[in-house]
Design a protein around this motif. Structure first.
Motif, PDB file in Angstrom:
ATOM      1  N   THR A  10       0.853  -1.184   0.000  1.00 15.49           N
ATOM      2  CA  THR A  10       0.000   0.000   0.000  1.00 15.49           C
ATOM      3  C   THR A  10       0.889   1.235   0.000  1.00 15.49           C
ATOM      4  O   THR A  10       2.040   1.195   0.448  1.00 15.49           O
ATOM      5  N   LEU A  11       0.356   2.325  -0.519  1.00 18.51           N
ATOM      6  CA  LEU A  11       1.113   3.571  -0.606  1.00 18.51           C
ATOM      7  C   LEU A  11       0.822   4.414   0.636  1.00 18.51           C
ATOM      8  O   LEU A  11      -0.320   4.794   0.880  1.00 18.51           O
ATOM      9  N   LYS A  12       1.852   4.688   1.417  1.00 24.27           N
ATOM     10  CA  LYS A  12       1.676   5.408   2.675  1.00 24.27           C
ATOM     11  C   LYS A  12       1.937   6.901   2.468  1.00 24.27           C
ATOM     12  O   LYS A  12       2.971   7.285   1.927  1.00 24.27           O
ATOM     13  N   ARG A  13       1.004   7.720   2.950  1.00 28.08           N
ATOM     14  CA  ARG A  13       1.151   9.170   2.794  1.00 28.08           C
ATOM     15  C   ARG A  13       1.343   9.889   4.127  1.00 28.08           C
ATOM     16  O   ARG A  13       1.345  11.114   4.185  1.00 28.08           O
ATOM     17  N   GLY A  14       1.511   9.128   5.209  1.00 29.32           N
ATOM     18  CA  GLY A  14       1.708   9.764   6.503  1.00 29.32           C
ATOM     19  C   GLY A  14       1.823   8.748   7.616  1.00 29.32           C
ATOM     20  O   GLY A  14       1.782   7.534   7.386  1.00 29.32           O
ATOM     21  N   GLY A  20       4.680  13.671  13.802  1.00 28.16           N
ATOM     22  CA  GLY A  20       3.784  13.037  12.849  1.00 28.16           C
ATOM     23  C   GLY A  20       3.738  13.846  11.562  1.00 28.16           C
ATOM     24  O   GLY A  20       4.110  15.019  11.536  1.00 28.16           O
ATOM     25  N   TRP A  21       3.283  13.225  10.481  1.00 28.11           N
ATOM     26  CA  TRP A  21       3.204  13.928   9.192  1.00 28.11           C
ATOM     27  C   TRP A  21       2.135  13.285   8.316  1.00 28.11           C
ATOM     28  O   TRP A  21       1.799  12.113   8.483  1.00 28.11           O
ATOM     29  N   LEU A  22       1.604  14.075   7.399  1.00 29.33           N
ATOM     30  CA  LEU A  22       0.556  13.577   6.504  1.00 29.33           C
ATOM     31  C   LEU A  22       0.469  14.491   5.290  1.00 29.33           C
ATOM     32  O   LEU A  22       0.339  15.705   5.429  1.00 29.33           O
ATOM     33  N   GLY A  77      10.456   8.918   8.169  1.00 22.81           N
ATOM     34  CA  GLY A  77       9.718  10.007   7.549  1.00 22.81           C
ATOM     35  C   GLY A  77       9.429  11.136   8.521  1.00 22.81           C
ATOM     36  O   GLY A  77       9.137  12.262   8.101  1.00 22.81           O
ATOM     37  N   SER A  78       9.515  10.856   9.823  1.00 24.43           N
ATOM     38  CA  SER A  78       9.310  11.912  10.817  1.00 24.43           C
ATOM     39  C   SER A  78      10.303  13.048  10.634  1.00 24.43           C
ATOM     40  O   SER A  78       9.974  14.212  10.884  1.00 24.43           O
ATOM     41  N   ALA A 130      11.868  18.345   8.091  1.00 20.86           N
ATOM     42  CA  ALA A 130      12.488  19.013   6.944  1.00 20.86           C
ATOM     43  C   ALA A 130      11.470  19.444   5.895  1.00 20.86           C
ATOM     44  O   ALA A 130      11.797  20.233   5.010  1.00 20.86           O
ATOM     45  N   GLY A 131      10.236  18.919   5.964  1.00 20.27           N
ATOM     46  CA  GLY A 131       9.206  19.308   5.008  1.00 20.27           C
ATOM     47  C   GLY A 131       9.413  18.753   3.613  1.00 20.27           C
ATOM     48  O   GLY A 131       8.890  19.299   2.635  1.00 20.27           O
ATOM     49  N   ILE A 132      10.168  17.665   3.488  1.00 22.43           N
ATOM     50  CA  ILE A 132      10.438  17.063   2.183  1.00 22.43           C
ATOM     51  C   ILE A 132       9.276  16.143   1.806  1.00 22.43           C
ATOM     52  O   ILE A 132       8.851  15.319   2.620  1.00 22.43           O
TER      53      ILE A 132
END
Length: 230
Positions: free
Chosen positions: A3-7, A144-146, A179-180, A186-188
């Protein structure tokens, strides 16, 4: 799980400490047991803490992962220190200050009821030594990020997987990843993709099916090709 994870939820390692006064356990009245001092605080956290909730990522839950007293072993000695670690799952836009604030409030209220309570809360810190000998230190706070489903990077990755013949629903990680830093700090633009099941991570006899591994490799090629053309 292809599955493709976006966050994902992030992770904060929170240390809660109480300080007492050592004494022989045959005369506890002349000392102060740090473990007993901290127990009401822990009970309050279990009873009163209300986690924030994100509509996609879920709850920012705290989970107690260890309790350590000192001295240990305490051979007929009241512990002068009790240290508790919480694993706190972090949501998007939470800060170090906002995460610690509810715990600081509970400690303050308990101190108002118990003048002997000497307790504090902080984020754990880690230090690693590089191959050059340089030491790098940081607090254990991984945000966390999304990213939205219509973000160009997410869309390009999804298109690449489709071109590779892989049906990859868009989802998010249940656990914390690197990814955190890339996305959360870093906002990448960041996505995640891989084979096997998340539930198999950190278990005995962890494995990945060969078919999943082969599909994941095709997926990586598809993602790279699509992103480079975007």
């Amino acid at each position: 799980s292809l599955t493709l994870k976006r966050g994902q939820r992030g992770r904060g390692e929170i240390v809660l400490e109480a300080f007492g006064k050592p004494a022989h356990s045959s005369s506890p009245e002349v000392g102060l047991n740090a473990v007993k001092q901290l127990l009401p605080v822990l009970a309050r956290i279990e009873r009163d803490f209300e986690p924030e909730t994100h509509p996609v990522l879920g709850e920012g839950i705290p989970e107690l992962t260890d309790i350590i007293s000192s001295p240990y072993p305490g051979a007929s000695v009241l512990p002068e220190l009790c240290r508790v670690t919480y694993d706190r799952r972090l949501l998007v836009n939470e800060t170090e200050e906002s995460v610690l604030a509810p715990l600081e409030k509970i400690i303050g209220e308990e101190q108002s009821a118990n003048a002997d309570l000497d307790a504090r809360v902080r984020f754990a810190e880690a230090e690693e030594t590089c191959y050059t000998g340089t030491k790098i230190g940081a607090r254990r706070f991984a945000p966390g990020w999304l990213f939205p489903e219509d973000h160009w990077f997410v869309k390009a990755a999804a298109e690449g997987l489709k071109d590779a013949g892989i049906h990859a629903p868009i989802s998010h990680y249940a656990f914390c990843t690197n990814g955190s830093y890339y996305a959360g700090k870093a906002g990448i633009p960041t996505i995640g993709f891989g084979g096997s099941q998340e539930s198999l991570a950190h278990v005995i006899d962890e494995y990945i099916e060969i078919e999943q591994l082969e599909k994941a490799c095709r997926g990586y090629i598809g993602i790279i090709s699509s992103v480079l053309e975007a």
